[in-house]
Structures are given as C-alpha cells and as structure tokens.
Design an enzyme around this catalytic site. Structure first.
Site, mmCIF file in Angstrom:
data_model
loop_
_atom_site.group_PDB
_atom_site.id
_atom_site.type_symbol
_atom_site.label_atom_id
_atom_site.label_comp_id
_atom_site.label_asym_id
_atom_site.label_seq_id
_atom_site.Cartn_x
_atom_site.Cartn_y
_atom_site.Cartn_z
ATOM 1 C CD GLU A 125 -11.941 -16.141 72.946
ATOM 2 O OE1 GLU A 125 -11.868 -15.450 73.920
ATOM 3 O OE2 GLU A 125 -11.347 -16.685 72.004
ATOM 4 C CD GLU A 130 -9.713 -19.146 67.484
ATOM 5 O OE1 GLU A 130 -8.957 -19.081 68.298
ATOM 6 O OE2 GLU A 130 -10.560 -18.209 66.997
HETATM 7 O O1 G3I Z 1 1.097 -5.925 66.752
HETATM 8 C C1 G3I Z 1 1.448 -5.606 67.955
HETATM 9 C C2 G3I Z 1 2.738 -4.822 67.959
HETATM 10 O O2 G3I Z 1 2.765 -3.656 67.170
HETATM 11 C C3 G3I Z 1 3.468 -4.413 69.364
HETATM 12 O O3 G3I Z 1 4.763 -4.093 69.260
HETATM 13 C C4 G3I Z 1 3.356 -5.739 70.198
HETATM 14 C C5 G3I Z 1 3.638 -5.715 71.690
HETATM 15 O O4 G3I Z 1 2.758 -4.996 72.310
HETATM 16 O O5 G3I Z 1 1.921 -6.543 70.134
HETATM 17 C C6 G3I Z 1 1.487 -6.590 68.926
HETATM 18 O O6 G3I Z 1 0.306 -7.212 68.905
HETATM 19 C C7 G3I Z 1 0.040 -8.419 69.317
HETATM 20 C C8 G3I Z 1 -0.596 -9.238 68.367
HETATM 21 O O7 G3I Z 1 -0.905 -10.643 69.063
HETATM 22 C C9 G3I Z 1 0.113 -9.226 67.083
HETATM 23 O O8 G3I Z 1 1.288 -10.162 67.215
HETATM 24 C C10 G3I Z 1 -0.743 -8.359 70.691
HETATM 25 O O9 G3I Z 1 0.132 -7.662 71.589
HETATM 26 C C11 G3I Z 1 -1.007 -9.671 71.360
HETATM 27 O O10 G3I Z 1 -1.880 -9.616 72.326
HETATM 28 C C12 G3I Z 1 -1.868 -10.499 69.977
HETATM 29 O O11 G3I Z 1 -1.960 -11.911 70.535
HETATM 30 C C13 G3I Z 1 -3.061 -12.597 69.872
HETATM 31 C C14 G3I Z 1 -4.408 -13.044 70.807
HETATM 32 O O12 G3I Z 1 -5.268 -13.702 70.154
HETATM 33 C C15 G3I Z 1 -4.902 -11.702 71.291
HETATM 34 O O13 G3I Z 1 -5.404 -10.835 70.109
HETATM 35 C C16 G3I Z 1 -2.316 -13.707 69.219
HETATM 36 O O14 G3I Z 1 -1.402 -13.845 68.410
HETATM 37 C C17 G3I Z 1 -3.551 -14.775 68.548
HETATM 38 O O15 G3I Z 1 -3.033 -16.087 68.050
HETATM 39 C C18 G3I Z 1 -4.608 -15.033 69.441
HETATM 40 O O16 G3I Z 1 -5.653 -15.641 68.891
HETATM 41 C C19 G3I Z 1 -6.703 -15.844 69.714
HETATM 42 C C20 G3I Z 1 -7.970 -15.601 68.771
HETATM 43 O O17 G3I Z 1 -7.969 -14.705 68.208
HETATM 44 C C21 G3I Z 1 -9.198 -15.993 69.615
HETATM 45 N N1 G3I Z 1 -9.116 -17.202 70.196
HETATM 46 C C22 G3I Z 1 -8.048 -17.657 70.784
HETATM 47 C C23 G3I Z 1 -6.775 -17.334 70.344
HETATM 48 C C24 G3I Z 1 -5.554 -17.642 71.179
HETATM 49 O O18 G3I Z 1 -5.397 -17.063 72.120
#
Ligand code: G3I
Length: 364
Positions: A160, A273
């Site tokens: 991205e 995805e």
């Molecule tokens: O693991 C931590 C946890 O320890 C903490 O308590 C909690 C609260 O802050 O956060 C948890 O991490 C979260 C993680 O997902 C795991 O659940 C992050 O905050 C959260 O931002 C993260 O969201 C992910 C997002 O990417 C950002 O990385 C989504 O699950 C995931 O589906 C999404 O996937 C992205 C691809 O990587 C790139 N393309 C877009 C796609 C959808 O947004």
C-alpha cells in the site's frame, strides 16, 4: 470420482451432520473448494489467525478448502518488532509450522508497509535519514525473511505505497517514515534487499483500489509497477487485495482487463485479500447474501478467465468480526460483518455455493 469414493463421502457427510458436527465446511462431503479450484488451474487461500488454530473446526475447514495461508497480522512489523532490538515470532511460527505440517503454501504479509499507522512506535522516533532507514530496513527484511527461508515462498515486500488521493500535484505515494527518509526509492530498495535476503522467494507488491478493478488508483499502481520493472527492480508479482462491497462491486470485464495488463508486465498476479462487505448497500439479509455471492463469483470467474495464479480471501468465517472495517466505515461496533464464504457456524454460504458451482462448470 469413482462411485465408491462418492458413496464414502456421502456416508461421511451424513455421519458428520448426524453427529451434529458444526459446519459442513469442515466435514467430508462434495469436493472441497481447493480441489475444485485445482481442477481449473487456480489456487485458493485465506488469511488466518494464529489464535484461531486452537479450534478444531477452524483448522478442519481451513485444511479442507484452502491451499495457501496468509498470517493476517502475525508477520507485520508492528507485532513482529515491538522494540528496535526485539523480534516476536511465536505467533507467526505457529502459522508457518502449521502450514508446513499440512503442506500449505504461506504468503508473508508484509515486510514494508508505507503508512505510519502501521509502524511500531519506536520506528517513528528514529531519525528519518537515508543511512538510518536503510540499515533498519535491511535488518528487518533480512531477519524476517531468513527465518522463514524455504517455508514462506511469496512475500508482500511492500504494501500500500500508492496514495488514494489523486489531486493534481499531490504525491502519488502514501506519506510515511520510509518515504520521508528515503524518498520513493524505498520501494525499489525494499525489493532489492528482499532479493538479497532470500533469492528463492517470490517478491510481490500488494495494494488495493477500494474493491474496484480499474480506475485512477489502479492506473497509478500499474504505472508504479511499470517503472519498477523498467528499472530492473527484482519484482515477481502483484497482489491485488480486492476488499469489495456489494454497494460498488468490481466489474468482471474490468477485473480481467486489469489482471491481463499486469500479467503482460511479466508479473504473477494474485488476488490477495478478497472479502465482500454487505453492511453498506441495500436489501434484505438474504438479498445481501445473494449480492455477495455474485461478487465472489465474478471475482473467481475473472480469475479463471485471466488465468491468474491464486485467489486468497481475507478470512473465511463470519465468526470473526472485522472490527477494523466497522471503525473505518464509522459503523456501529456491534454490527456483524458477514464478509466471507462460511458463516459463523462454518456452514457454507451462498457465496461458497456460487464459487463452487462456477468451478464445477467445464472450462470454456
Ligand atoms: O494484538 C493487539 C492486542 O494485543 C491489543 O490489545 C489490541 C488493541 O489495541 O490490538 C491488537 O492488534 C490489532 C490487530 O489487528 C490484531 O487483532 C490492531 O490493533 C489492529 O489495528 C489490527 O487490525 C488489522 C489491520 O490490518 C491493521 O494491521 C486487521 O486485523 C487486519 O485484517 C487488517 O488487514 C489489512 C491488511 O493487513 C492490508 N490490507 C488491508 C487489510 C484490511 O484492513
């Protein structure tokens, strides 16, 4: 399939259902998605969560239907490198070990994500200078790729980088630490470092265009890849995320056109995805699921028509809600997000039936 095997599957399916096994996606039954896709020369995969592997029906549905897994979050810099001198690989190892045990391919996602939102906090405190950034990028790419050499074959090296905005005069790139420190050349540098770190891996650029197939952003992504290939940057493939919506679904012909022009650059093309949100748009719940089924069918049909290598969905069961998406779309946090091929009980949905029906059709 010989009659004996077919009868065996039928008995197993009845036994499974009689035994109250949740989710027909997990029990013996008609050929599974991955088998049907393979008969059409297409690989199918899905994003997985390490913690969900504790659940037998999650594992069984995954193994029965998918041949590729992408760690949804476990290989991203933020969780992998919580501090400059600390790497956390336990969750990623859980997925990669499971995949290796069951002969699944792994997509590594992702080594270098452009936006600051996705950087660990310590990185944003580093001097944004070429020397510092290059050392950090090299150290991260080498440490992660060499740990999984031979076990992670495809890497989303850069994720991205192209901005959503297309205002005249605006930068085509997402602002972030790597761009500030190295300029747009951070993209080529990441690929060169990745090739050096693991010459056996295939290196992908991964991006999205809001679930659309063609448009200004897709054109800017295409132009970036054209520049990289023309410059001899070691780039093997492109991942098109395709986070779709029933409200503004991609058109099959445009998907085919975009797949083909990217393949004409000499790139391996993968949908990386795929999911189809039904929370926006209109209709009864049943009508929304039917619209969703049509979008999944169109994407798979375009993949078959353009003969791309793989379609990877971004998850496979509605049991896990996409809270990040609800936040992004300012939707109520308690809303269900039925975006995938299996429902929360791991039963196939109309989208699964539409895709498997398509895959059963004789190749044209
Ligand atoms: O693991 C931590 C946890 O320890 C903490 O308590 C909690 C609260 O802050 O956060 C948890 O991490 C979260 C993680 O997902 C795991 O659940 C992050 O905050 C959260 O931002 C993260 O969201 C992910 C997002 O990417 C950002 O990385 C989504 O699950 C995931 O589906 C999404 O996937 C992205 C691809 O990587 C790139 N393309 C877009 C796609 C959808 O947004």
């Amino acid at each position: 399939m010989n009659p004996g095997a077919c009868l065996g599957r039928t008995i197993a399916a009845c036994a499974g259902l009689l035994a109250g096994a949740v989710g027909r996606g997990a029990v013996e039954g008609p050929p599974a998605l991955r088998e049907l896709a393979a008969t059409r020369g297409l690989r199918v995969g899905t994003a997985v969560k390490a913690a969900a592997l504790d659940e037998a029906v999650y594992r069984d549905t995954l193994l029965r239907n998918f041949a590729i897994v992408t760690p949804e979050n476990e290989l991203k810099m933020k969780p992998v490198r919580p501090a400059r001198d600390r790497f956390e690989f336990a969750a990623a190892d859980r997925i990669v070990d499971f995949a290796q045990q069951h002969g699944l391919r792994v997509r590594g996602h992702t080594l270098c994500w452009a936006a600051d939102d996705h950087q660990p906090a310590w990185l944003l405190q580093q001097a944004a200078t070429p020397a510092v950034a290059q050392d950090l990028l090299r150290e991260h790419i080498f440490t992660v790729m060499q740990r999984y050499h031979g076990r992670v074959r495809d890497w989303d090296v850069v994720n991205e980088s192209i901005a959503n905005s297309n205002q005249p005069g605006a930068s085509p790139y997402v602002d972030g630490y790597w761009l500030r420190a190295l300029g747009e050349d951070y993209i080529a540098l990441a690929f060169r470092l990745a090739r050096e770190a693991d010459p056996a891996a295939r290196l992908f650029y991964n991006d999205y265009d809001h679930g659309r197939a063609l448009g200004p952003k897709s054109d800017r992504i295409f132009a970036l890849l054209q520049r990289l290939k023309a410059a001899g940057v070691p780039l093997d493939g492109v991942g098109l995320q395709l986070h779709c919506s029933i409200k503004d679904p991609p058109k099959r012909a445009e998907l085919v056109a975009n797949f083909r022009r990217l393949a004409d650059l000499g790139l391996v093309v993968q949908v990386t995805e795929l999911d189809v949100e039904t929370m926006t748009g209109s209709g009864t719940p049943e009508e929304r699921l039917a619209q969703q089924a049509q979008v999944y069918r169109d994407v798979f049909a375009a993949a078959l028509e353009a003969k791309i290598e793989a379609v990877v969905t971004w998850g496979f069961t509605d049991k896990f809600r996409h809270t990040a998406l609800l936040r992004r779309k300012n939707l109520p946090p308690e809303l269900d997000t039925p975006m995938w091929l299996f429902d929360a009980a791991y039963d196939p949905k109309p989208a699964f039936d539409a895709v498997t029906h398509l895959l059963r059709e004789p190749a044209p």
